[in-house]
Design a protein around this motif. Structure first.
Motif, PDB file in Angstrom:
ATOM      1  N   PHE A 150     -11.529  -1.208  -6.391  1.00 28.86           N
ATOM      2  CA  PHE A 150     -11.248  -1.347  -7.481  1.00 28.86           C
ATOM      3  C   PHE A 150      -9.301  -1.821  -6.621  1.00 28.86           C
ATOM      4  O   PHE A 150      -9.133  -1.082  -5.754  1.00 28.86           O
ATOM      5  CB  PHE A 150     -11.621   0.589  -7.377  1.00 28.86           C
ATOM      6  CG  PHE A 150     -12.534   0.755  -7.775  1.00 28.86           C
ATOM      7  CD1 PHE A 150     -13.181   1.013  -9.351  1.00 28.86           C
ATOM      8  CD2 PHE A 150     -12.985   2.153  -6.841  1.00 28.86           C
ATOM      9  CE1 PHE A 150     -14.021   2.060  -9.386  1.00 28.86           C
ATOM     10  CE2 PHE A 150     -14.388   2.812  -6.687  1.00 28.86           C
ATOM     11  CZ  PHE A 150     -14.689   2.609  -8.314  1.00 28.86           C
ATOM     12  N   ASP A 151      -9.587  -2.582  -7.739  1.00 30.43           N
ATOM     13  CA  ASP A 151      -8.249  -2.695  -7.039  1.00 30.43           C
ATOM     14  C   ASP A 151      -7.063  -2.456  -8.725  1.00 30.43           C
ATOM     15  O   ASP A 151      -7.257  -3.328 -10.124  1.00 30.43           O
ATOM     16  CB  ASP A 151      -8.264  -4.600  -7.675  1.00 30.43           C
ATOM     17  CG  ASP A 151      -6.521  -5.606  -7.284  1.00 30.43           C
ATOM     18  OD1 ASP A 151      -5.571  -4.192  -7.543  1.00 30.43           O
ATOM     19  OD2 ASP A 151      -6.305  -6.560  -7.362  1.00 30.43           O
ATOM     20  N   GLU A 152      -6.905  -1.598  -8.625  1.00 30.23           N
ATOM     21  CA  GLU A 152      -5.336  -1.197  -9.895  1.00 30.23           C
ATOM     22  C   GLU A 152      -6.461  -0.828 -11.141  1.00 30.23           C
ATOM     23  O   GLU A 152      -6.439  -1.475 -11.859  1.00 30.23           O
ATOM     24  CB  GLU A 152      -4.345  -1.761 -10.253  1.00 30.23           C
ATOM     25  CG  GLU A 152      -3.158  -2.192  -9.302  1.00 30.23           C
ATOM     26  CD  GLU A 152      -2.181  -2.369  -9.223  1.00 30.23           C
ATOM     27  OE1 GLU A 152      -1.941  -2.050 -11.010  1.00 30.23           O
ATOM     28  OE2 GLU A 152      -1.718  -3.133  -8.550  1.00 30.23           O
ATOM     29  N   PRO A 153      -7.899   0.061 -11.471  1.00 30.08           N
ATOM     30  CA  PRO A 153      -8.727   0.245 -11.901  1.00 30.08           C
ATOM     31  C   PRO A 153      -8.008   0.595 -13.733  1.00 30.08           C
ATOM     32  O   PRO A 153      -8.737   0.836 -14.221  1.00 30.08           O
ATOM     33  CB  PRO A 153      -9.899   0.948 -11.705  1.00 30.08           C
ATOM     34  CG  PRO A 153      -9.804   1.449 -10.834  1.00 30.08           C
ATOM     35  CD  PRO A 153      -8.231   0.810  -9.734  1.00 30.08           C
ATOM     36  N   LYS A 172      -1.598  -5.744  -1.486  1.00 29.29           N
ATOM     37  CA  LYS A 172      -2.421  -4.769  -1.023  1.00 29.29           C
ATOM     38  C   LYS A 172      -4.164  -5.400  -2.112  1.00 29.29           C
ATOM     39  O   LYS A 172      -5.049  -5.630  -1.302  1.00 29.29           O
ATOM     40  CB  LYS A 172      -2.459  -3.413  -2.813  1.00 29.29           C
ATOM     41  CG  LYS A 172      -1.274  -3.083  -2.227  1.00 29.29           C
ATOM     42  CD  LYS A 172      -1.246  -1.797  -3.483  1.00 29.29           C
ATOM     43  CE  LYS A 172      -0.537  -1.901  -4.133  1.00 29.29           C
ATOM     44  NZ  LYS A 172       0.813  -2.627  -4.296  1.00 29.29           N
ATOM     45  N   SER A 173      -3.983  -6.084  -3.333  1.00 30.43           N
ATOM     46  CA  SER A 173      -4.719  -6.937  -4.627  1.00 30.43           C
ATOM     47  C   SER A 173      -5.468  -8.068  -2.274  1.00 30.43           C
ATOM     48  O   SER A 173      -6.569  -8.385  -2.934  1.00 30.43           O
ATOM     49  CB  SER A 173      -4.249  -7.773  -4.798  1.00 30.43           C
ATOM     50  OG  SER A 173      -3.851  -6.976  -5.968  1.00 30.43           O
ATOM     51  N   THR A 174      -4.327  -8.641  -2.315  1.00 26.01           N
ATOM     52  CA  THR A 174      -5.287  -9.567  -1.050  1.00 26.01           C
ATOM     53  C   THR A 174      -5.613  -9.007  -0.277  1.00 26.01           C
ATOM     54  O   THR A 174      -7.018  -9.758   0.491  1.00 26.01           O
ATOM     55  CB  THR A 174      -3.349 -10.443  -0.462  1.00 26.01           C
ATOM     56  OG1 THR A 174      -2.923 -10.200  -1.040  1.00 26.01           O
ATOM     57  CG2 THR A 174      -3.782 -10.950   0.824  1.00 26.01           C
TER      58      THR A 174
HETATM   59 MG   LIG Z   1      -2.660  -6.105  -6.971  1.00 25.77          MG
END
Ligand SMILES: [Mg+2]
Ligand SMILES: Nc1ncnc2c1ncn2[C@@H]1O[C@H](COP(=O)(O)OP(=O)(O)OP(=O)(O)O)[C@@H](O)[C@H]1O
Lengths: 333, 290, 276
Positions: free
Chosen positions: A157-160, A42-44
């Motif tokens: 947004f990354d797991e904000p 996901k982050s990638t």
């Molecule tokens: Mg991640």
């Protein structure tokens, strides 16, 4: 403006292909949520869109323009990091102003924009503080403020919210949703949290090992999961899966039934079993029932329903809510 | 961060440091190796004959070499023993609640900042001198015969001076490590009925293991090449009583101008240091998380 | 534990710690005191502690006899020069290892540490001869280069441990915000790293100031720093305790004060970040 298209994008770290060829279309103004198990990419994916990582092959287009080799800052996107990534040596005001300063805007414009953002985010009283002197929620708002002032074509947004406590999380969730409603800007949001995904998204993208398993509205995914993975991932508590004779009776390899679609009775029903654990949540109760030949099933009942560990109960699934899957795990319609 | 562009930039930024250190290691070292096979004395110009391992056999069979090797080991071992035992005890003491802890810390750390030549000269003259030194005054006041430290116990005296310089360092590092020990662990062991003694052996000491490793590593690096203290106090004497390998090589090359012999000695020193270093790097490599 | 007994314990600890602290510090204190005595008082038996005739003449004499200020300036130039030069080389290196780590970063760091294990005598002769041939013997530049090289591993390690603590996400945020490499270094990294760089600077000035192998072996008269200046007091000429003390005090005072400020960083720097 804020349409993002990924065309056969892949990403390889060393020899490991983290993202196999992937296509994705994100419409302007959409609130898209990426969900998936930890390490699924996901982050990638988000960082590829942001330009913080180079794609290995494939193309990214933003508003129709090729952006694959565009520098992060030139893509017109803003990102809110999980750790907030505030500049610790700058005041709140300077933090929010930083992207504007980098863009070379005149001081008066910067002042005005920062003030507006602060007003929207209730930060006016804290403008002169340093990030270290703020609470988690306030820091989160500063990070969002820094993103807003740039008037990006999309927010990433990354797991904000994952560093916030439960109550604050609910608040911020609402605030971000409101923000989306008022700005109508594309937002891409990565989360682990079922509830965030279901409540905030226009569109959910379920990822597994870098592959898109299904894309759809929250209710689509809930009502019609395309395969076992999505069925098991969306919905909490998890869908029950049953194999063997019962499944064959429905002409499937596996059948799935959600806990909320099982009726529980103390005197009669399809499957008999013994309650091993009863989790009382107040409004409702989750029963983990050890059945005679189907293993442990979970059922959701009304909070008033009174059973205890060891009680004998009968479970009856709602036939029309059964999901059927074939040998490859794909849903049978 | 990790785009191709930034990776290339990173390589570029790292290379000057790597090249410099590589050059610093390889160029002089290979020259030393080369010289060590030559008959090369600055006082006898023009003769650079290749003489094989003659310099080595000369250096290694010289009784001074064994004396120096032994002295080096004693010096390193002695200082390590004193500073680690003393450092652990002192660190535990300084970790207790007290008044004026900051000032005591400043007092204890001070010797580390004293340059070796100063420390050694002060000890030699103002304390250990058998006529005018403070120790001699004290002995006389007690009606004892003054002790001539540098003549009668030269190596022990040098060990004492060097230990005085390094005790602060060990203490400071061990104290820092001690302060990172989880208070709750100590309280838990108190609740478990452990005596202060067993708390020390089962909890405090294991917690300090890593810091002790680091102290041993760093101090060994510096102690193997103790030089100035010997130069300004005893010049390696009396006889070879305080000559360590570093000083022996120095004497051979810069006092007797024997480049060949000195180089052979230098290489022996490098090999010895490497044997020690391999051990130490093994120990610390596991302890360093990057 | 009861309040009273804990207070009694604190008293005992305090007395003990102060006693040991003063004992360890005593040689320095004694040197400073002696530097204000006359030569006769310096060797008087029994020695007097503070009730002597205070005088500054030793300082004047040390200055006129062996030109303290020139050596002091040499020390300043050498330690500052080698440290600043080291930082210029080390900052980019540490930055790249901390923020763009590669597979071999750990190996490179360990290798750099291992160059520190090379005993100086192993390379003394070649360096001496090279320096003699290119005219760097007894020159400030020569010492700056050598001290920079021997302290480079420590500088890099120390900066690395500081940089590593700066979250990479902050630098990424800066890039998203439109900061180029220059703006990133200028507005984000440097301000965040200033405390780390400052302590590295401080610690390395101390190490270079006190370095006494290369400074003694590569200098004669011209470039000699304070380590060599003091070494010239190793052969006594008549009554000299007070003068030795004055010279010693002048040699250590500047660095002692710097050292007290940087004691916390010392741990971190000299342990390569392994102990914090
Ligand atoms: Mg991640
Ligand atoms: N810089 C990198 N080098 C090598 N592998 C990486 C790198 N970054 C991520 N990976 C690998 O890529 C995979 C996907 O990582 P990613 O961070 O995108 O997962 P994620 O879905 O965000 O997980 P989480 O929910 O835990 O944040 C993981 O297996 C991870 O180990």
């Amino acid at each position: 403006m804020g349409e993002i298209v990924l065309d056969q994008v892949t990403k390889t770290f060393g020899h490991v292909q983290v993202i196999p060829p992937l296509d994705l279309q994100i419409e302007d103004g959409e609130f898209v949520v990426f969900v998936g198990p930890s390490g699924c990419g996901k982050s990638t994916l988000l960082r590829l869109i942001a330009g913080l990582e180079d794609v290995t092959t494939g193309e990214i287009r933003i508003d129709g323009e090729p952006a694959t080799h565009t520098a992060p800052a030139k893509r017109g996107l803003a990102m809110v990091f999980q750790s907030y990534a505030l500049y610790p040596h700058m005041s709140v005001k300077k933090n929010i102003a930083f992207p504007l300063k980098m863009a070379g805007l005149p001081q008066s414009v910067i002042e005005e924009k920062v003030e507006n953002a602060a007003k929207v985010l209730n930060l006016t009283d804290y403008l002169d503080r340093r990030p270290g002197q703020l609470s988690g929620g306030q820091r989160q708002r500063v990070a969002i403020g820094r993103a807003i002032v740039r008037e990006p074509s999309a927010f990433l947004f990354d797991e904000p919210l994952s560093n916030l406590d439960a109550a604050l999380r609910v608040n911020m969730r609402l605030e971000i949703s409101e923000l989306h409603n008022s700005l109508k800007t594309t937002m891409i949001y990565v989360t682990h949290d079922q509830v965030e995904a279901m409540t905030m998204a226009d569109k959910i993208v379920v990822l597994n090992a870098g592959r898109v398993e299904q894309v759809g509205s929250p209710l689509d995914l809930y009502n019609a999961p395309r395969n076992l993975f999505v069925a098991g991932f969306i919905g909490s508590p998890k869908m029950n899966f049953i194999e063997g004779e019962t499944a064959e009776a429905h002409r499937a390899t596996t059948v799935g039934i959600r806990p909320e679609h099982i009726a529980v009775s103390t005197d009669a029903g399809s499957w008999a079993g013994v309650v091993s654990v009863a989790e009382h949540l107040g409004s409702d109760t989750l029963l983990h029932v050890q059945t005679e030949n189907l293993g442990t099933l979970t059922a959701r009942v009304d909070g008033e329903f009174s059973v205890r560990h060891g009680s004998r109960v009968f479970l009856t699934p709602q036939e029309d809510k059964m999901h059927r899957f074939d040998a490859r795990g794909l849903a049978i319609r | 961060m990790a785009t191709t562009h930034s990776r290339a930039a990173a390589r570029l930024m790292l290379s000057p440091a790597v090249l410099l250190l590589l050059g610093w290691m390889i160029i002089p070292l290979s020259m030393t190796i080369y010289f060590s096979f030559l008959h090369y004395n600055l006082l006898i110009p023009g003769t650079h004959d290749f003489i094989g391992f003659a310099n080595y056999s000369y250096f290694l069979t010289d009784p001074a070499f064994f004396a120096a090797l032994f002295n080096t080991l004693l010096l390193v071992g002695g200082v390590l023993a004193i500073t680690i035992v003393g450092g652990v005890l002192l660190a535990i003491l300084l970790d207790q609640p007290m008044w004026g802890q900051g000032i005591v810390r400043i007092l204890v750390i001070a010797p580390f900042f004293v340059m070796p030549t100063v420390g050694a000269l002060v000890w030699k003259n103002m304390f250990m001198n058998p006529v005018n030194g403070l120790f001699a005054h004290m002995a006389k006041a007690l009606g004892l015969q003054p002790f001539d430290f540098l003549a009668q116990a030269p190596l022990a005296s040098i060990i004492g001076m060097v230990a005085w310089q390094w005790l602060p360092f060990a203490t400071l590092i061990l104290l820092t490590a001690l302060q990172s020990l989880d208070r709750e662990q100590l309280e838990a062991s108190e609740m478990d009925g452990a005596s202060p003694f067993s708390t020390f052996f089962y909890i405090t000491l294991p917690h300090l293991a890593r810091a002790i490793t680091v102290v041993v590593l760093i101090q060994t690096i510096f102690l193997l090449s103790v030089f100035a203290e010997i130069l300004v106090t005893t010049n390696g004497g009396p006889g070879y009583a305080t000559t360590n390998i570093t000083y022996l090589v120095y004497a051979q090359s810069l006092l007797q101008f024997d480049v060949g012999g000195g180089s052979a000695g230098g290489i022996v020193a490098v090999i010895l240091a490497n044997i020690v270093a391999i051990f130490l790097m093994r120990m610390i490599g596991k302890n360093l998380d990057i | 534990m009861a309040r009273a007994s804990s207070n009694r314990r604190k008293t005992v600890v305090t007395v003990l710690a102060w006693a040991i602290g003063l004992l360890i510090f005593f040689p320095i204190l004694w040197t400073v005191l002696t530097s204000f005595k006359t030569e006769a008082e310096a060797v008087a038996s029994p020695p007097s502690f503070i009730n002597f005739h205070w005088t500054l003449e030793n300082y004047a004499e040390v200055q006129s006899r062996s030109d303290y200020f020139r050596h002091f300036l040499n020390s300043v130039v050498i330690s500052l020069g080698s440290t600043v030069l080291g930082l210029i080389i080390a900052i980019p290196a540490a930055w790249s290892m901390a923020f763009v780590p590669a597979k071999r970063t750990k190996d490179i760091l360990m290798w750099m540490l291992s160059t520190k294990m090379l005993p100086p005598v192993g390379v003394l002769i070649p360096i001496y001869l090279i320096f003699r041939d290119i005219g760097l013997l007894d020159s400030l530049l020569g010492l700056i280069i050598v001290l920079m090289l021997i302290n480079l591993p420590i500088i890099i390690w120390m900066l690395f441990t500081y940089f590593r603590e700066i979250p990479g996400e902050i630098l990424e945020a800066a890039r998203m915000d439109g900061a180029g490499l220059k703006a990133e270094l200028l507005y984000v990294l440097t301000p965040m790293a200033v405390p780390g760089i400052a302590s590295t600077l401080l610690l390395n000035i101390i190490l270079a100031w006190n370095e006494a192998f290369w400074t003694l072996n590569l200098t004669a008269a011209k470039a000699a720093p304070l380590t060599a200046f003091i070494a010239s007091y190793s052969s006594p000429e008549g009554l000299f305790y007070a003068k030795l003390s004055a010279a010693s005090t002048m040699a250590i005072a500047p660095i002692l004060i710097l050292g007290w400020f940087s004691q916390k960083q010392l741990v971190r720097g000299l342990t390569f970040g392994a102990v914090k």
